[in-house]
Design an enzyme around this catalytic site. Structure first.
Site, PDB file in Angstrom:
ATOM      1  N   CYS A  90      -5.652  -2.770   2.748  1.00 17.15           N
ATOM      2  CA  CYS A  90      -5.566  -2.646   4.036  1.00 17.15           C
ATOM      3  C   CYS A  90      -6.980  -2.735   4.689  1.00 17.15           C
ATOM      4  O   CYS A  90      -7.552  -3.740   4.904  1.00 17.15           O
ATOM      5  CB  CYS A  90      -4.804  -1.495   4.375  1.00 17.15           C
ATOM      6  SG  CYS A  90      -3.838  -1.587   6.016  1.00 17.15           S
ATOM      7  N   THR A 102      16.759   6.721  27.528  1.00 20.82           N
ATOM      8  CA  THR A 102      16.658   5.208  27.919  1.00 20.82           C
ATOM      9  C   THR A 102      15.763   5.175  28.765  1.00 20.82           C
ATOM     10  O   THR A 102      15.548   4.055  29.382  1.00 20.82           O
ATOM     11  CB  THR A 102      17.927   4.959  28.452  1.00 20.82           C
ATOM     12  OG1 THR A 102      18.140   5.850  29.682  1.00 20.82           O
ATOM     13  CG2 THR A 102      19.192   4.997  27.591  1.00 20.82           C
ATOM     14  N   LYS A 152      -0.972  -7.056  17.105  1.00 19.99           N
ATOM     15  CA  LYS A 152      -1.439  -7.031  15.574  1.00 19.99           C
ATOM     16  C   LYS A 152      -1.351  -8.341  14.899  1.00 19.99           C
ATOM     17  O   LYS A 152      -2.422  -8.637  14.115  1.00 19.99           O
ATOM     18  CB  LYS A 152      -0.727  -5.822  15.439  1.00 19.99           C
ATOM     19  CG  LYS A 152      -1.148  -5.363  13.508  1.00 19.99           C
ATOM     20  CD  LYS A 152      -2.572  -4.970  13.841  1.00 19.99           C
ATOM     21  CE  LYS A 152      -2.672  -3.471  14.222  1.00 19.99           C
ATOM     22  NZ  LYS A 152      -1.900  -2.494  13.565  1.00 19.99           N
ATOM     23  N   SER A 180      19.225   1.299  30.515  1.00 17.54           N
ATOM     24  CA  SER A 180      20.245   1.847  29.592  1.00 17.54           C
ATOM     25  C   SER A 180      20.794   0.523  28.996  1.00 17.54           C
ATOM     26  O   SER A 180      21.302   0.542  27.790  1.00 17.54           O
ATOM     27  CB  SER A 180      21.224   2.518  30.337  1.00 17.54           C
ATOM     28  OG  SER A 180      21.734   2.143  31.320  1.00 17.54           O
ATOM     29  N   GLY A 198      23.842   7.293  27.554  1.00 24.79           N
ATOM     30  CA  GLY A 198      24.524   7.209  28.953  1.00 24.79           C
ATOM     31  C   GLY A 198      23.913   5.817  29.369  1.00 24.79           C
ATOM     32  O   GLY A 198      22.894   5.273  29.470  1.00 24.79           O
ATOM     33  N   GLU A 201       0.885  -1.128  -0.109  1.00 25.60           N
ATOM     34  CA  GLU A 201      -0.156   0.028  -0.188  1.00 25.60           C
ATOM     35  C   GLU A 201       0.925   1.282  -0.027  1.00 25.60           C
ATOM     36  O   GLU A 201       1.857   1.249   0.917  1.00 25.60           O
ATOM     37  CB  GLU A 201      -0.888  -0.075   1.133  1.00 25.60           C
ATOM     38  CG  GLU A 201      -1.559   1.347   1.481  1.00 25.60           C
ATOM     39  CD  GLU A 201      -2.555   1.346   2.738  1.00 25.60           C
ATOM     40  OE1 GLU A 201      -3.554   2.030   2.833  1.00 25.60           O
ATOM     41  OE2 GLU A 201      -2.318   0.415   3.503  1.00 25.60           O
ATOM     42  N   LYS A 232      -9.118   3.218  -2.310  1.00 22.30           N
ATOM     43  CA  LYS A 232      -9.389   2.318  -1.004  1.00 22.30           C
ATOM     44  C   LYS A 232     -10.810   2.855  -0.625  1.00 22.30           C
ATOM     45  O   LYS A 232     -11.043   4.306  -0.605  1.00 22.30           O
ATOM     46  CB  LYS A 232      -8.371   3.118   0.040  1.00 22.30           C
ATOM     47  CG  LYS A 232      -8.428   2.241   1.483  1.00 22.30           C
ATOM     48  CD  LYS A 232      -7.284   2.773   2.006  1.00 22.30           C
ATOM     49  CE  LYS A 232      -7.060   1.867   3.539  1.00 22.30           C
ATOM     50  NZ  LYS A 232      -6.014   2.224   4.116  1.00 22.30           N
TER      51      LYS A 232
END
Length: 554
Positions: free
Chosen positions: A149, A397, A181, A296, A289, A44, A113
């Site tokens: 879709c 992080t 999904k 992290s 970091g 698509e 569509k």
């Protein structure tokens, strides 16, 4: 006599806006196909990339799309494989999300569509005009239905195609990844097959685009509902499937790839999302970091798997409150990953800032938290300075649990260009770390084997901004916190309903208040990959519900 049809499914990663590049890639793929391929199928909006947003409203952009599609048209003058490809198009004053059928030097059909999604990450009703209910298209002597879709998520389009005589359905998609999904897609397509007794081929795109990740995971079901083909996940792939008509029914055959666990899919999604975001924005590498904590460490592992050890720079930025255990754990993580590692102490910088502030006391002055946040912001300052010096993108992080309740510092640990685990709950951070230590994939560029020290996974989480600090000083245990937050954020249920499940009312109410009050921080957070059904950015009006008493009590 039995009829046959050979189809090449191009599960590709188009770049939004790179119309010429996307077309060149498709032409190159077609040139390498064997002469017995009847149809080449692309996803698509492949030509423009997806999501296209307001770029599709530009006249010059649509003109470029038309120009490049004409290259495809000329390419099919060789009378070899037909092409099915998705692209936007101008239809009078309207713009439509369309599928083009190109064969023998001509555009033989264009279908639009019908079902335009307008929830969550989708905004198609604003930019596209709804198409008409379409009949099928005859390609190579076969009546083929071409839903796009969302068209297969409702009954209407498939019913129309079946009535118009469709023999095979090929659905092109740009369907974003979430943890659930894959299961949802399989259930929906199975239902459509059951209703219409037609084979359905589901072709999805792959790759990362901003906060969305597309996992590919293309597949095909025969008219009896049995899966005959499934692609690899999170990678570009050209798959060949063969259809043969026997006793009036088309039956497909293709390669079936093995299924993967939810942890594997999630980890791969994070790797692909980070890789494409950084590469598409033309950064040569990443810097982060490395604190000696699990967040992290996981981000460092994901980054190493995305780019390889040479393009990851980890910086330990210890303060007087950083323990030897954290220093050792950070160093061991860097060694296991074989990434570049440096140690920059912030002790002197903390004293300088404290001296500058002196005895200044504004209204409602709070000591303690001020000094804690200074440490975090100094780290952010230094990481951004290193980003400027070396051109690397800074990775934040923080995880979803921390961002939800504001257990993060603006311009400190939230600092960065991308936040790879922003939509990952803390409890899943532990699961992913353990999974990666015991698994590997050819998608990864990092080392095999253990990459995160056992001690990091097993020790109690701490921000180490004061003496003997633990996350549980401010928050409930993460297994409790995450379940409460999932109820508030993803299930959108009230405090009372969450309490009825056995959670302490005061803890649930406090969590709801923290979620609401931390919204201003989340508005300023770096983007990160969306991997759950509802990311925190989709809860932006939660504070209004709390102010009205909704979400606190029914």
């Amino acid at each position: 006599m039995d009829k046959k049809l050979k189809i090449a499914l191009a599960q590709l990663n188009p770049l939004v806006g790179d119309v010429s590049g996307n077309i060149e890639k498709l032409i190159s793929i077609r040139s390498k196909l064997s002469n017995d391929i009847d149809i080449l199928v692309a996803p698509e909006l492949y030509v423009s990339g997806y999501p296209i947003d307001d770029l599709v409203l530009r006249e010059d952009f649509l003109s470029l799309v038309d120009k490049e599609i004409n290259k495809l048209v000329k390419n099919t003058n060789d009378n070899k494989s037909a092409i099915i490809v998705g692209a936007p198009r101008k239809d009078g004053k309207n713009i439509k999300n369309s599928v083009f059928v190109i064969e023998n030097g001509k555009i033989v059909s264009i279908k639009d569509k019908y079902e335009l999604p307008n929830t969550g990450v989708f905004d198609e009703q604003r930019i596209f005009q709804q198409g008409s209910l379409e009949n099928c298209v005859n390609i190579k002597g076969v009546e083929i239905g071409l839903p796009i879709c969302e068209d297969i998520w409702e009954k209407t389009v498939l019913q129309k195609l079946t009535k118009s005589g469709a023999e095979i359905v090929i659905a092109i998609n740009a369907s974003p990844f979430t943890i659930l999904k894959n299961k949802e897609r399989n259930e929906i397509v199975s239902l459509r097959v059951q209703e219409n007794k037609l084979p359905i081929v589901y072709l999805n795109r792959t790759g990362g685009q901003d906060e969305l990740i597309f996992d590919g995971s293309s597949f095909g079901l025969n008219f009896d509902g049995k899966k005959f083909y499934s692609s690899s996940e999170f990678k570009e792939e050209i798959s060949i499937i063969d259809f043969q008509k026997k006793n009036g029914k088309w039956v497909g055959k293709g390669k079936l790839n093995g299924s993967s666990s939810s942890e594997e899919r999630l980890y791969k999604a994070l790797v692909l999302g980070l890789r494409d975001y950084v590469n598409n924005n033309k950064f040569p590498g990443v810097v982060l970091g490395l604190s000696g904590g699990i967040d992290s460490a996981l981000v460092a592992a994901v980054a190493t798997d995305a780019f390889g050890p040479d393009l990851v720079q980890a910086i330990m930025l210890p303060s007087p409150y950083t323990g030897n255990e954290s220093l050792n754990d950070a160093k061991e993580t860097a060694q296991l990953l074989n990434i570049n590692y440096s140690n920059l102490k912030i002790n002197d910088a903390m004293k300088i800032v404290e001296n500058i502030l002196g005895d200044f006391k504004g209204p409602s002055f709070k000591s303690g938290i001020t000094e804690e946040n200074i440490q975090s912001r100094l780290r952010g300052l230094l990481l951004m300075a290193l980003s400027n010096r070396y051109g690397y993108m800074v990775l934040a992080t923080g995880n979803k649990s921390e961002y939800a309740v504001g257990y993060s510092t603006l311009y400190g640990d939230m600092c960065g260009g991308f936040a790879p685990i922003k939509d990952v709950w803390k409890t899943d951070v532990f699961k992913l770390s353990e999974w990666r230590n015991n698994n590997f994939s050819d998608l990864f560029k990092g080392p095999k084997g253990k990459v995160i020290p056992d001690n990091i996974i097993n020790k109690p989480p701490t921000a180490e901004l004061r003496e003997n600090q633990k996350d549980t000083d401010s928050l409930p245990e993460y297994n409790i916190l995450d379940e409460i937050l999932k109820g508030l954020v993803e299930e959108e249920i009230s405090v009372e309903k969450i309490v009825s499940k056995g959670f302490d009312k005061k803890i649930v109410e406090k969590t709801a208040q923290l979620l609401a009050r931390s919204e201003y921080k989340r508005f300023q957070a770096a983007p990160g990959p969306k991997v759950t059904n509802k990311a925190l950015v989709e809860t932006e009006d939660f504070h209004l519900l709390v102010d009205l008493g909704i979400g606190i009590n029914e």
